[in-house]
Design an enzyme around this catalytic site. Structure first.
Site, PDB file in Angstrom:
ATOM      1  N   THR A   1       0.849  -1.194   0.000  1.00 19.92           N
ATOM      2  CA  THR A   1       0.000   0.000   0.000  1.00 19.92           C
ATOM      3  C   THR A   1       0.883   1.241   0.000  1.00 19.92           C
ATOM      4  OG1 THR A   1      -1.831  -1.077   1.087  1.00 19.92           O
ATOM      5  CG2 THR A   1      -1.629   1.281   1.472  1.00 19.92           C
TER       6      THR A   1
ATOM      7  N   GLN B   1      -4.639  -7.307  -5.788  1.00 19.40           N
ATOM      8  CA  GLN B   1      -4.986  -7.789  -4.446  1.00 19.40           C
ATOM      9  C   GLN B   1      -6.346  -7.213  -4.044  1.00 19.40           C
ATOM     10  OE1 GLN B   1      -3.046  -6.640  -0.687  1.00 19.40           O
ATOM     11  NE2 GLN B   1      -2.784  -8.822  -0.233  1.00 19.40           N
TER      12      GLN B   1
ATOM     13  N   HIS C   1      -7.195 -10.813  -0.371  1.00 19.02           N
ATOM     14  CA  HIS C   1      -6.437 -10.440   0.835  1.00 19.02           C
ATOM     15  C   HIS C   1      -7.102 -11.107   2.037  1.00 19.02           C
ATOM     16  CE1 HIS C   1      -3.913  -8.484   3.581  1.00 19.02           C
ATOM     17  NE2 HIS C   1      -3.906  -7.261   3.100  1.00 19.02           N
TER      18      HIS C   1
ATOM     19  N   ASN D   1      -3.403 -10.382   7.560  1.00 20.49           N
ATOM     20  CA  ASN D   1      -3.108  -9.122   8.263  1.00 20.49           C
ATOM     21  C   ASN D   1      -4.271  -8.473   9.015  1.00 20.49           C
ATOM     22  OD1 ASN D   1      -0.536  -9.454   7.391  1.00 20.49           O
ATOM     23  ND2 ASN D   1      -0.641  -7.958   5.719  1.00 20.49           N
TER      24      ASN D   1
ATOM     25  N   TYR E   1      -7.469  -8.152   8.285  1.00 22.61           N
ATOM     26  CA  TYR E   1      -8.561  -7.496   7.556  1.00 22.61           C
ATOM     27  C   TYR E   1      -9.783  -8.425   7.513  1.00 22.61           C
ATOM     28  CZ  TYR E   1      -4.975  -4.083   6.719  1.00 22.61           C
ATOM     29  OH  TYR E   1      -4.007  -3.140   6.926  1.00 22.61           O
TER      30      TYR E   1
ATOM     31  N   ASN F   1      -2.833  -5.540  13.045  1.00 24.40           N
ATOM     32  CA  ASN F   1      -4.192  -5.006  13.194  1.00 24.40           C
ATOM     33  C   ASN F   1      -4.980  -5.743  14.262  1.00 24.40           C
ATOM     34  OD1 ASN F   1      -4.131  -2.878  11.215  1.00 24.40           O
ATOM     35  ND2 ASN F   1      -3.965  -4.516   9.689  1.00 24.40           N
TER      36      ASN F   1
ATOM     37  N   GLY G   1       8.859  -7.518  -0.176  1.00 24.61           N
ATOM     38  CA  GLY G   1       8.112  -6.280  -0.033  1.00 24.61           C
ATOM     39  C   GLY G   1       9.030  -5.073  -0.052  1.00 24.61           C
TER      40      GLY G   1
HETATM   41  C1  LIG Z   1       4.619   0.108   2.946  1.00 19.59           C
HETATM   42  C2  LIG Z   1       4.003  -1.245   3.115  1.00 19.59           C
HETATM   43  C3  LIG Z   1       2.721  -1.468   2.625  1.00 19.59           C
HETATM   44  C4  LIG Z   1       2.141  -2.745   2.705  1.00 19.59           C
HETATM   45  N1  LIG Z   1       0.902  -2.949   2.148  1.00 19.59           N
HETATM   46  C5  LIG Z   1       0.381  -4.211   2.099  1.00 19.59           C
HETATM   47  C6  LIG Z   1      -0.834  -4.476   1.394  1.00 19.59           C
HETATM   48  O1  LIG Z   1      -1.447  -3.604   0.786  1.00 19.59           O
HETATM   49  N2  LIG Z   1      -1.290  -5.746   1.408  1.00 19.59           N
HETATM   50  C7  LIG Z   1      -0.641  -6.765   2.068  1.00 19.59           C
HETATM   51  O2  LIG Z   1      -1.102  -7.907   2.031  1.00 19.59           O
HETATM   52  N3  LIG Z   1       0.525  -6.532   2.714  1.00 19.59           N
HETATM   53  C8  LIG Z   1       1.052  -5.299   2.731  1.00 19.59           C
HETATM   54  N4  LIG Z   1       2.272  -5.069   3.341  1.00 19.59           N
HETATM   55  C9  LIG Z   1       3.045  -6.229   3.851  1.00 19.59           C
HETATM   56  C10 LIG Z   1       4.057  -6.689   2.781  1.00 19.59           C
HETATM   57  O3  LIG Z   1       3.386  -7.229   1.655  1.00 19.59           O
HETATM   58  C11 LIG Z   1       5.004  -7.781   3.333  1.00 19.59           C
HETATM   59  O4  LIG Z   1       4.232  -8.827   3.839  1.00 19.59           O
HETATM   60  C12 LIG Z   1       5.924  -7.258   4.417  1.00 19.59           C
HETATM   61  O5  LIG Z   1       6.565  -6.040   4.012  1.00 19.59           O
HETATM   62  C13 LIG Z   1       7.019  -8.283   4.765  1.00 19.59           C
HETATM   63  O6  LIG Z   1       7.795  -8.592   3.620  1.00 19.59           O
HETATM   64  P1  LIG Z   1       9.274  -7.983   3.432  1.00 19.59           P
HETATM   65  O7  LIG Z   1      10.063  -8.380   4.670  1.00 19.59           O
HETATM   66  O8  LIG Z   1       9.826  -8.605   2.191  1.00 19.59           O
HETATM   67  O9  LIG Z   1       9.152  -6.498   3.331  1.00 19.59           O
HETATM   68  C14 LIG Z   1       2.854  -3.805   3.320  1.00 19.59           C
HETATM   69  C15 LIG Z   1       4.130  -3.554   3.839  1.00 19.59           C
HETATM   70  C16 LIG Z   1       4.714  -2.299   3.742  1.00 19.59           C
HETATM   71  C17 LIG Z   1       6.112  -2.087   4.270  1.00 19.59           C
END
Ligand SMILES: Cc1cc2nc3c(=O)[nH]c(=O)nc-3n(C[C@H](O)[C@H](O)[C@H](O)COP(=O)(O)O)c2cc1C
Length: 371
Positions: A25, A97, A179, A182, A184, A239, A329
């Site tokens: 996001t 998503q 989705h 997390n 939701y 959350n 991410g």
């Molecule tokens: C800025 C940001 C926005 C995110 N938005 C979403 C989202 O819209 N949907 C979702 O399922 N996870 C979201 N996440 C979680 C990421 O998809 C991911 O699970 C998390 O960053 C861990 O992975 P990483 O260690 O590779 O960053 C978000 C994470 C960050 C940092």
């Protein structure tokens, strides 16, 4: 032995490598319409085997944060069409998503300024992100939700179905990811901490998984099962999600998914963005048993893992056959050419947290590719 750079099939999706851009996001879609910046941002990252878009609201009621894009109005779908065209021109694949936030929202984002909806009227100890009248962003407490009437649930399932159909047929996506993670709406139904219902959607595991499978079946019916996927986070506390006994709950989810012919299952291991070893309840979550429940039920979709993966951990997961795909991410925020950097083992840039949510081009489309 498989590597991150080998092609793979995920349901109907032929992917050119096993590196996935995780949903992120970014709060840069005023009026819920993804604009030119989003086209540039996703095009820059199109060498990923698969892009999962940022969470995208299936309805206004599903909105929980400022300037999140949607899939419920013609101009939103047209905006996404420009994104998917750009990704396809660059040889990439992209899925949307599908997001309903449930209680993780704020009255000011809801239709008519009403209360956000949830399985039960229990407020999440959580924040949402709003944009104030002066244009600056702020994290604020989520609002008190109201419990959904059972009679309202088919309407929400139908919103998922409609969004999935429009995502494929109008916006040009290759598939959709529900989705379910997390904390939701789908996850709120699953976990006992947020679901105190006494009807067919609460109480026993069989009842708490009901909403998830109704959504999966509706979405798969509209998009095709081979283009449908789901994201789950069995133990995350994100959350305010909580359940003291996630293992049987998520194995029941996995076995039900295994019978449905989906493209892939996307699993966040541990606390989202935090410890990979995080646990809820007495014992560590057994991810191998979770996956086995899916495979034993006939699930042939790709197994996609996420959370805190770096090059080494990702290579190991794929080489050992623990995962077919790995999602990154934060690394994709700062490294648009992440696939090449992982392949050449070049230095990775660090993302700037202050520009994660909201704003414009800075911290969004100005991270350069490696030279
Ligand atoms: C800025 C940001 C926005 C995110 N938005 C979403 C989202 O819209 N949907 C979702 O399922 N996870 C979201 N996440 C979680 C990421 O998809 C991911 O699970 C998390 O960053 C861990 O992975 P990483 O260690 O590779 O960053 C978000 C994470 C960050 C940092």
């Amino acid at each position: 032995m498989a590597t991150l750079f080998d092609p793979v099939q995920a349901g109907d999706l032929a992917l050119r490598n096993r590196i996935v851009m995780a949903p992120l996001t970014r709060n840069r879609s005023p009026n819920a319409v993804p604009g030119e910046l989003a086209v540039t941002y996703y095009r820059q990252r199109a060498t990923a085997g698969l892009i999962v878009t940022e969470g995208t609201a299936i309805s206004q009621q599903g909105q929980g944060y400022a300037d999140v894009p949607g899939l419920y109005a013609p101009e939103q779908l047209a905006g996404w069409r420009r994104v998917t065209d750009a990704v396809h021109e660059a040889g990439g694949r992209i899925v949307a998503q599908l997001w309903h936030v449930g209680r993780v929202s704020h009255d000011t984002l809801q239709p008519g300024g009403g209360k956000p909806v949830a399985p039960s009227a229990i407020r999440a100890k959580s924040k949402t992100y709003l944009i104030k009248p002066d244009g600056s962003g702020a994290f604020v407490d989520t609002s008190e939700p109201r419990a959904l009437e059972a009679s309202e649930i088919p309407g929400i399932v139908d919103d998922f179905r409609r969004a999935a159909k429009a995502a494929i047929e109008v916006a040009g996506f290759d598939g959709v990811e529900i989705h379910g993670a997390n904390g939701y709406l789908v996850d709120q139904f699953l976990r006992s901490g947020s679901n105190h219902r006494t009807d067919d959607y609460g109480g026993s595991i069989e009842n708490r998984v009901r909403f998830l499978f109704e959504v999966v079946d509706a979405v798969a019916g509209a998009a095709g099962a081979g283009r449908t996927a789901i994201r789950l986070s069995p133990v995350t506390p994100a959350n305010d999600a909580s359940d003291p006994d996630p293992q049987p709950l998520f194995e029941r989810v996995a076995s039900g998914l295994g019978r449905r012919g989906l493209a892939y299952v996307h699993v966040i291991e541990g606390a989202t963005g935090g410890s990979r070893d995080f646990q809820q309840g007495e014992t560590p979550f057994d991810y191998q048993a979770f996956r086995a429940a899916y495979r034993n039920a006939g699930g042939q979709g790709a197994w996609l893992v996420n959370n805190g993966y770096d090059r080494e951990l990702a290579e190991e997961a794929v080489a050992e056959g623990r995962a077919d795909l790995v999602a990154f991410g934060k690394l994709f925020i700062a490294n648009p050419d992440l696939v090449r950097r992982l392949k050449e083992n070049t230095e990775l840039a660090t993302p700037d947290k202050t520009t994660f949510y909201g704003g414009g081009a800075k911290g969004y489309v100005d991270y350069p590719a490696a030279i």
